[in-house]
Design an enzyme around this catalytic site. Structure first.
Site, PDB file in Angstrom:
ATOM      1  N   GLU A  25       3.361 -12.746   3.768  1.00 32.92           N
ATOM      2  CA  GLU A  25       2.477 -11.582   3.690  1.00 32.92           C
ATOM      3  C   GLU A  25       1.092 -11.860   4.273  1.00 32.92           C
ATOM      4  O   GLU A  25       0.128 -11.163   3.975  1.00 32.92           O
ATOM      5  CB  GLU A  25       2.352 -11.130   2.237  1.00 32.92           C
ATOM      6  CG  GLU A  25       3.666 -10.688   1.625  1.00 32.92           C
ATOM      7  CD  GLU A  25       3.535 -10.325   0.160  1.00 32.92           C
ATOM      8  OE1 GLU A  25       2.916  -9.284  -0.134  1.00 32.92           O
ATOM      9  OE2 GLU A  25       4.048 -11.071  -0.695  1.00 32.92           O
ATOM     10  N   SER A 153       5.564  -6.954  -0.939  1.00 36.28           N
ATOM     11  CA  SER A 153       5.394  -6.036   0.191  1.00 36.28           C
ATOM     12  C   SER A 153       6.725  -5.556   0.768  1.00 36.28           C
ATOM     13  O   SER A 153       6.834  -5.243   1.949  1.00 36.28           O
ATOM     14  CB  SER A 153       4.558  -6.686   1.311  1.00 36.28           C
ATOM     15  OG  SER A 153       3.243  -6.910   0.880  1.00 36.28           O
ATOM     16  N   TYR A 219       2.226  -0.110   5.398  1.00 29.77           N
ATOM     17  CA  TYR A 219       0.992  -0.638   5.978  1.00 29.77           C
ATOM     18  C   TYR A 219       0.658  -0.161   7.385  1.00 29.77           C
ATOM     19  O   TYR A 219      -0.495  -0.228   7.794  1.00 29.77           O
ATOM     20  CB  TYR A 219       1.050  -2.172   5.995  1.00 29.77           C
ATOM     21  CG  TYR A 219       1.218  -2.775   4.622  1.00 29.77           C
ATOM     22  CD1 TYR A 219       0.190  -2.719   3.690  1.00 29.77           C
ATOM     23  CD2 TYR A 219       2.410  -3.367   4.241  1.00 29.77           C
ATOM     24  CE1 TYR A 219       0.330  -3.258   2.425  1.00 29.77           C
ATOM     25  CE2 TYR A 219       2.564  -3.912   2.974  1.00 29.77           C
ATOM     26  CZ  TYR A 219       1.525  -3.851   2.078  1.00 29.77           C
ATOM     27  OH  TYR A 219       1.690  -4.382   0.819  1.00 29.77           O
ATOM     28  N   ARG A 258      -1.220  -4.041 -10.491  1.00 29.87           N
ATOM     29  CA  ARG A 258      -0.609  -2.749 -10.187  1.00 29.87           C
ATOM     30  C   ARG A 258       0.873  -2.830 -10.489  1.00 29.87           C
ATOM     31  O   ARG A 258       1.587  -3.693  -9.962  1.00 29.87           O
ATOM     32  CB  ARG A 258      -0.795  -2.402  -8.709  1.00 29.87           C
ATOM     33  CG  ARG A 258      -0.446  -0.955  -8.351  1.00 29.87           C
ATOM     34  CD  ARG A 258      -0.191  -0.787  -6.867  1.00 29.87           C
ATOM     35  NE  ARG A 258       1.094  -1.359  -6.479  1.00 29.87           N
ATOM     36  CZ  ARG A 258       1.264  -2.174  -5.440  1.00 29.87           C
ATOM     37  NH1 ARG A 258       0.251  -2.541  -4.704  1.00 29.87           N
ATOM     38  NH2 ARG A 258       2.485  -2.640  -5.163  1.00 29.87           N
ATOM     39  N   ASP A 260       4.596  -1.069 -10.283  1.00 30.81           N
ATOM     40  CA  ASP A 260       5.391  -0.084  -9.559  1.00 30.81           C
ATOM     41  C   ASP A 260       6.420   0.494 -10.523  1.00 30.81           C
ATOM     42  O   ASP A 260       7.077  -0.253 -11.251  1.00 30.81           O
ATOM     43  CB  ASP A 260       6.092  -0.739  -8.370  1.00 30.81           C
ATOM     44  CG  ASP A 260       5.098  -1.298  -7.358  1.00 30.81           C
ATOM     45  OD1 ASP A 260       3.963  -0.809  -7.312  1.00 30.81           O
ATOM     46  OD2 ASP A 260       5.465  -2.234  -6.619  1.00 30.81           O
ATOM     47  N   GLU A 273       8.126  -3.856 -10.963  1.00 32.65           N
ATOM     48  CA  GLU A 273       7.447  -5.141 -10.866  1.00 32.65           C
ATOM     49  C   GLU A 273       5.961  -4.961 -11.157  1.00 32.65           C
ATOM     50  O   GLU A 273       5.446  -3.842 -11.185  1.00 32.65           O
ATOM     51  CB  GLU A 273       7.635  -5.766  -9.493  1.00 32.65           C
ATOM     52  CG  GLU A 273       7.075  -4.941  -8.345  1.00 32.65           C
ATOM     53  CD  GLU A 273       7.346  -5.586  -6.989  1.00 32.65           C
ATOM     54  OE1 GLU A 273       6.538  -6.442  -6.585  1.00 32.65           O
ATOM     55  OE2 GLU A 273       8.353  -5.243  -6.358  1.00 32.65           O
ATOM     56  N   ASN A 275       2.267  -6.418  -9.760  1.00 38.54           N
ATOM     57  CA  ASN A 275       1.569  -7.128  -8.692  1.00 38.54           C
ATOM     58  C   ASN A 275       0.198  -7.566  -9.181  1.00 38.54           C
ATOM     59  O   ASN A 275      -0.640  -6.728  -9.523  1.00 38.54           O
ATOM     60  CB  ASN A 275       1.407  -6.215  -7.472  1.00 38.54           C
ATOM     61  CG  ASN A 275       2.737  -5.758  -6.915  1.00 38.54           C
ATOM     62  OD1 ASN A 275       3.351  -6.457  -6.138  1.00 38.54           O
ATOM     63  ND2 ASN A 275       3.186  -4.577  -7.336  1.00 38.54           N
ATOM     64  N   GLY A 279      -2.487  -5.032  -2.774  1.00 39.18           N
ATOM     65  CA  GLY A 279      -3.112  -4.806  -1.478  1.00 39.18           C
ATOM     66  C   GLY A 279      -4.412  -4.031  -1.594  1.00 39.18           C
ATOM     67  O   GLY A 279      -4.591  -3.204  -2.492  1.00 39.18           O
TER      68      GLY A 279
END
Length: 311
Positions: A25, A153, A219, A258, A260, A273, A275, A279
């Site tokens: 990443e 990602s 992205y 964060r 999901d 998951e 994070n 990002g």
């Protein structure tokens, strides 16, 4: 809501924005890191870029850095290894500590903790070479998701809609990680629940207009629509936010993260998951949620930096 930091930003001292690194990443990390760097500098912070792929992490102390903002994604940045090194150096850093970082990077062990704590997450099977594909399909149904347990990602993630796709999807994930997960495909609205400090931010609903919400669409395209407010029932949103905080706390997370989450049409939901170093690019979700809560990007970055600690 976490209060906006108002003290003189020079009190943070010299700040390293860790970006780039060696993971798959790297490209996204550079985008995140440069956005954070600019925001902190605009806010009056003495911030500097630092790429661990180009400089030894041990140089941080020698160069007089007082804090580190971690904008690294994936392995060697988000998995606890860097956090341990920074603790050994005595350099306070943003986000979760060693244990929570390592745990959240591993989607399998994240699920084990969540299931033990009653946090809803999709059904799954761990996969090994030679696995009986048909038995997994019988258990989880089609379509299903195959992904490496320790990548982010959406790297290495495949949606399997037919039995013939199972083998190639497993091989693609196994090349990246010896831990591979098959997960039931949850139909519904994809959302994210960001946590800042002890507060769950407004949900962001993701609406891909072309294909899946994959690496490219996340992205590098503008074909995805983001909705914040998410446009769901306020009671349901509050329930998901409460569970996001619980999911955050049971993993031992701190600072920011964060989650999901998939929300089914019947109002049930499942967390995919967590994070711990999300990002921070122009397409990123935590800044959108923060903006809906009244925080500018600069204020968000300064608040995250203010929470830097030694684990």
């Amino acid at each position: 809501m976490t209060e906006v930091v108002t003290k003189a930003n020079t009190e943070f001292g010299k700040v390293a924005v860790l970006m780039g690194g060696q993971s798959a990443e790297r490209e996204i990390s550079l985008l995140s890191g440069n956005a954070v760097l600019k925001a902190l500098q605009n806010a009056g912070v003495d911030a500097h870029a630092f790429d661990p792929a180009e400089h030894s992490i041990w140089e941080l102390k020698a160069q007089g850095f007082a804090r580190a903002f971690i904008a690294l994604h994936g392995r060697f940045g988000e998995d606890g290894t860097l956090q341990g090194a920074l603790e050994a150096l005595g350099v306070p850093y943003t986000g979760s500590g060693v244990m929570a970082s390592a745990l959240c990077m591993d989607k399998w062990r994240t699920k084990l903790v969540w299931l033990a704590a009653g946090v809803p997450t999709p059904r799954y099977r761990m996969l090994t070479p030679g696995v009986d594909f048909s038995s997994v399909i019988d258990e989880l149904g089609l379509p299903l998701i195959i992904k490496p347990a320790r990548e982010g990602s959406s790297i290495g993630v495949s949606k399997v809609s037919a039995a013939a796709e199972f083998g190639p999807a497993f091989d693609a994930a196994y090349k990246l990680d010896s831990l591979v997960i098959a997960e039931e495909f949850v139909t519904g609205a994809e959302m994210t629940a960001a946590v800042l400090g002890d507060t769950a931010l407004p949900l962001v609903r993701i609406e891909p207009t072309q294909g899946e919400y994959d690496y490219q669409n996340k992205y590098f395209t503008d074909s995805v629509r983001y909705h914040c407010p998410a446009g769901i029932d306020p009671v349901l949103e509050q329930t998901i936010q409460d569970d996001a905080l619980r999911a955050f706390n049971v993993l031992g997370c701190k600072g920011w993260a964060r989650a999901d989450v998939m929300v089914r049409e019947d109002g049930t939901y499942a967390f995919l998951e967590m994070n711990t170093a999300p990002g921070m690019t122009g397409h990123s979700l935590v800044p959108m949620a923060a903006r809906a809560a009244g925080l500018s990007f600069e204020e968000l970055c300064v608040n995250i930096l203010a929470g830097a600690s030694l684990g």
